[in-house]
Design a protein around this motif. Structure first.
Motif, short mmCIF file in Angstrom:
data_model
loop_
_atom_site.label_atom_id
_atom_site.label_comp_id
_atom_site.label_asym_id
_atom_site.label_seq_id
_atom_site.Cartn_x
_atom_site.Cartn_y
_atom_site.Cartn_z
N ARG A 101 0.70 -1.30 -0.16
CA ARG A 101 0.13 -0.04 -0.05
C ARG A 101 0.82 1.42 -0.08
NH1 ARG A 101 -3.39 1.09 3.81
NH2 ARG A 101 -2.73 -0.19 5.50
N VAL A 102 1.96 1.16 -0.69
CA VAL A 102 2.64 2.37 -0.90
C VAL A 102 1.93 3.46 -1.92
CG1 VAL A 102 5.04 3.37 -1.80
CG2 VAL A 102 5.06 1.28 -0.14
N GLU A 103 1.76 4.64 -1.69
CA GLU A 103 1.10 5.66 -2.32
C GLU A 103 1.76 5.71 -3.76
OE1 GLU A 103 0.12 9.14 -0.05
OE2 GLU A 103 -1.26 7.84 1.22
N PRO A 104 0.69 6.45 -4.81
CA PRO A 104 1.73 6.68 -6.05
C PRO A 104 2.86 7.87 -5.79
CG PRO A 104 -0.77 6.70 -6.21
CD PRO A 104 -0.39 6.35 -4.79
N SER A 105 3.88 7.36 -6.97
CA SER A 105 5.00 8.09 -6.84
C SER A 105 5.83 7.94 -8.24
CB SER A 105 5.97 7.79 -5.66
OG SER A 105 6.35 6.35 -5.89
N ALA A 106 6.87 8.76 -8.28
CA ALA A 106 7.39 8.63 -9.53
C ALA A 106 8.11 7.21 -9.99
CB ALA A 106 8.81 9.80 -9.50
N ASP A 107 8.21 6.44 -8.82
CA ASP A 107 8.65 4.90 -9.12
C ASP A 107 7.49 4.14 -9.66
OD1 ASP A 107 11.42 6.04 -8.81
OD2 ASP A 107 10.99 5.51 -6.49
N GLY A 119 1.10 3.39 -7.66
CA GLY A 119 1.29 3.04 -6.28
C GLY A 119 1.39 1.42 -6.43
N TYR A 120 1.33 0.82 -5.02
CA TYR A 120 1.40 -0.71 -4.76
C TYR A 120 0.33 -1.10 -3.97
CZ TYR A 120 6.23 -0.32 -6.25
OH TYR A 120 7.39 0.16 -6.99
N ASP A 121 -0.24 -2.28 -4.29
CA ASP A 121 -1.39 -2.75 -3.69
C ASP A 121 -0.98 -3.31 -2.47
OD1 ASP A 121 -0.08 -5.06 -4.34
OD2 ASP A 121 -1.88 -6.07 -5.56
N GLN A 159 -0.38 -6.50 -1.49
CA GLN A 159 0.70 -7.47 -1.44
C GLN A 159 2.01 -7.04 -2.16
OE1 GLN A 159 -0.73 -11.38 -3.22
NE2 GLN A 159 -2.46 -10.92 -2.31
N GLY A 160 1.92 -5.48 -2.22
CA GLY A 160 3.08 -4.73 -2.95
C GLY A 160 3.39 -5.04 -4.33
N ARG A 161 2.39 -5.54 -5.02
CA ARG A 161 2.45 -5.45 -6.61
C ARG A 161 2.21 -4.22 -7.17
NH1 ARG A 161 -1.72 -10.49 -6.87
NH2 ARG A 161 -2.91 -8.89 -5.41
N ASP A 162 2.71 -3.86 -8.34
CA ASP A 162 2.75 -2.54 -9.11
C ASP A 162 1.19 -2.51 -9.44
OD1 ASP A 162 2.85 -0.21 -10.50
OD2 ASP A 162 4.51 -1.12 -11.60
N PRO A 168 -7.50 4.77 -1.45
CA PRO A 168 -8.70 5.00 -2.66
C PRO A 168 -8.07 4.85 -3.87
CG PRO A 168 -8.23 7.07 -1.79
CD PRO A 168 -7.46 6.27 -0.77
N TYR A 169 -6.63 4.80 -4.09
CA TYR A 169 -6.14 4.73 -5.31
C TYR A 169 -6.27 3.23 -5.69
CZ TYR A 169 -2.01 3.21 -3.02
OH TYR A 169 -1.26 2.47 -1.76
N LEU A 170 -6.19 2.38 -4.76
CA LEU A 170 -6.28 0.90 -5.41
C LEU A 170 -7.54 0.58 -6.07
CD1 LEU A 170 -5.03 -0.79 -2.12
CD2 LEU A 170 -3.81 -0.47 -4.28
N LEU A 171 -8.68 1.61 -5.98
CA LEU A 171 -9.88 1.22 -6.57
C LEU A 171 -9.84 2.17 -7.78
CD1 LEU A 171 -12.92 0.18 -6.73
CD2 LEU A 171 -13.21 2.15 -5.19
N PHE A 172 -9.41 3.38 -7.52
CA PHE A 172 -9.68 4.40 -8.49
C PHE A 172 -9.11 4.12 -9.96
CE2 PHE A 172 -7.99 8.15 -10.79
CZ PHE A 172 -9.18 8.96 -10.99
N PHE A 173 -7.96 3.82 -10.01
CA PHE A 173 -7.20 3.40 -11.27
C PHE A 173 -7.84 2.32 -11.98
CE2 PHE A 173 -3.80 5.58 -8.90
CZ PHE A 173 -3.85 6.86 -9.73
N PRO A 174 -8.07 1.30 -11.51
CA PRO A 174 -8.79 -0.02 -12.53
C PRO A 174 -10.08 0.46 -12.65
CG PRO A 174 -8.36 -0.61 -10.24
CD PRO A 174 -7.52 0.54 -10.18
N ALA A 175 -10.87 1.11 -12.00
CA ALA A 175 -12.16 1.65 -12.07
C ALA A 175 -12.21 2.62 -13.18
CB ALA A 175 -12.77 2.26 -10.87
#
Length: 328
Positions: free
Chosen positions: A92-98, A102-104, A106-109, A295-302
Motif C-alpha cells: 500500500r505504498v502510495e503513487p510516486s514517480a517510481d 502505487g502498490y497494492d 501485496q506490494g504489486r505494481d 482509494p487509489y487501489l480502486l480509482f485506477f482500475p475503475a
C-alpha cells in the motif's frame, strides 16, 4: 471568305467539355478523380463510413479503443513491471514517480496490473460478443426466414433463456463449473465466463435478427430474386444477410462495452475470473476493503474500466447514427 483561324475555333469542341462519340452529351471523363468517386453510387455501409468520418465522437472513441486493444495484445509496450509478484515491504505504498499508480496490499505494481488487466477483460468481452452474434444471428436468421413451426420452436427456446436473470444464471453456471475445489487454468476460466455470457445473452441478438429478417424478406428485390430462380443460399447470403447486419453491428459494438462491465461484475462477486488471472474486476474486488485508507487501489482500475465501457458505447452510438438515415 471566312478567316481560317476563326473557322478552326468554331469547329473545335472545348477541351473541358468532352463528348461521347455520336452524341453531344457531355461525360465525366474530364472531371477530377475525387469528384468522380463522390458521384459513384454507394451502399448503406459506404454512406455510413462517409458519415462516420465527419464525426469527432467516432474518432475519439475509436482511438481509445485501439489503444485498449493494443494494450490487451501487447501489454509489455506500456509497462515493464510484474503484475503478479510483489514485495510486502511495499504494501500500500502510495503513487510516486517510481510507481505511478502505487502498490497494492501485496506490494504489486498497480500500474502494471491495470495494464495487464485489460487483456482478460477485453478478450472475454470480444469473444463473448462474437459468440452471441454468431449463435443469436444464425438462430434469428433461420427463424425469420423459415417461419412456421421452426420460428415457433426457436422463439420458445429463446423465451426460456429470457426467463433466466443474467446474474443468477451466471452464478449457477460458474459455481457449477468453476466453484470451490476446481483447478481450472487461466484460459479455462476465461472460456467458462465467456460461455456463460453467450448462453445467457444470445436470445437478445436472435430476436433482433429475426425482426430484421421479417421486415426484409418480403422486399421487392428479395421477391424478384426468388422469381428469377435464385436459391435459398444465394438469397440469404447475397441479399438478405447484408441488409440485416446493420442492427447487429450497432448492438455488437455496444455489447462489447456491456460485457466488459459484466465480466468485472462477475469477478467482483467472486464467481468470474479469479487470481492469478489479472483483470479490472478482480482488482476492484481486492480494493473494496481499502477504499477509505487507499482509494487509489480502486480509482485506477475503475477509471480504466469506465473509460473502456464508455468508448465502446460511444462508438456504438456513432455507428447507430451513421446507419440510420433518420438520424443523419
Amino acid at each position: 471568305m471566312s478567316d481560317p483561324s476563326t473557322a478552326s475555333m468554331v469547329s473545335t469542341p472545348p477541351a473541358t467539355m468532352p463528348t461521347e462519340a455520336g452524341s453531344g452529351a457531355p461525360t465525366d471523363a474530364g472531371l477530377p478523380e475525387r469528384v468522380r468517386r463522390q458521384q459513384e453510387p454507394r451502399g448503406l455501409l459506404g454512406d455510413a463510413w462517409l458519415d462516420l468520418r465527419r464525426k469527432p465522437l467516432f474518432w475519439i472513441s475509436a482511438t481509445i479503443i485501439v489503444v485498449f486493444l493494443v494494450m490487451a495484445a501487447f501489454p509489455q509496450l506500456f509497462t515493464s513491471g510484474d503484475p503478479v509478484n510483489g514485495s510486502l515491504s511495499r504494501s500500500r505504498v502510495e503513487p510516486s514517480a517510481d510507481a505511478w499508480f502505487g502498490y497494492d496490499v501485496q506490494g504489486r505494481d498497480v500500474y502494471a496490473r491495470t495494464i495487464y488487466g485489460a487483456r482478460a477483460s477485453i478478450v472475454v468481452a470480444v469473444l463473448s460478443t462474437l459468440g452471441v452474434l454468431l449463435i443469436g444471428g444464425a438462430m434469428g436468421l433461420i427463424a425469420g426466414y423459415r417461419g412456421g413451426w421452426v420460428d415457433g420452436l426457436l422463439s420458445r427456446i429463446a423465451d426460456i433463456f429470457f426467463g433466466l436473470p443474467f446474474v443468477l444464471g451466471a452464478i449457477v453456471i460458474l459455481t457449477t463449473f468453476n466453484g470451490a475445489g476446481t483447478d481450472n487454468s487461466e484460459w479455462q476460466i476465461m472460456a467458462l465466463v465467456t460461455a456463460s455470457m453467450v448462453v445467457l445473452m444470445w436470445p437478445v441478438v436472435m430476436r433482433l435478427m429475426r425482426s430484421s429478417v421479417l421486415a426484409t424478406k418480403e422486399a421487392d428485390y428479395i421477391v424478384a430474386a426468388r422469381a428469377l430462380g435464385a436459391g435459398t443460399g444465394r438469397i440469404v447470403l447475397k441479399h438478405l444477410l447484408p441488409n440485416c447486419l446493420a442492427p447487429l453491428l450497432v448492438y455488437g459494438t455496444i455489447m462489447v462495452g456491456s460485457f466488459i462491465g459484466a465480466e468485472a461484475t462477475l469477478s467482483f462477486l467472486g464467481i468470474g475470473l479469479k487470481t492469478p488471472v489479472v483483470s479490472w474486476g478482480i482488482m476492484i474486488s481486492e480494493a473494496q476493503q481499502y477504499i477509505r485508507v487507499s482509494p487509489y487501489l480502486l480509482f485506477f482500475p475503475a477509471a480504466f474500466l469506465v473509460t473502456a465501457v464508455l468508448s465502446f458505447v460511444m462508438l456504438g452510438e456513432a455507428v447507430r447514427e451513421a446507419l440510420d438515415p433518420k438520424l443523419r
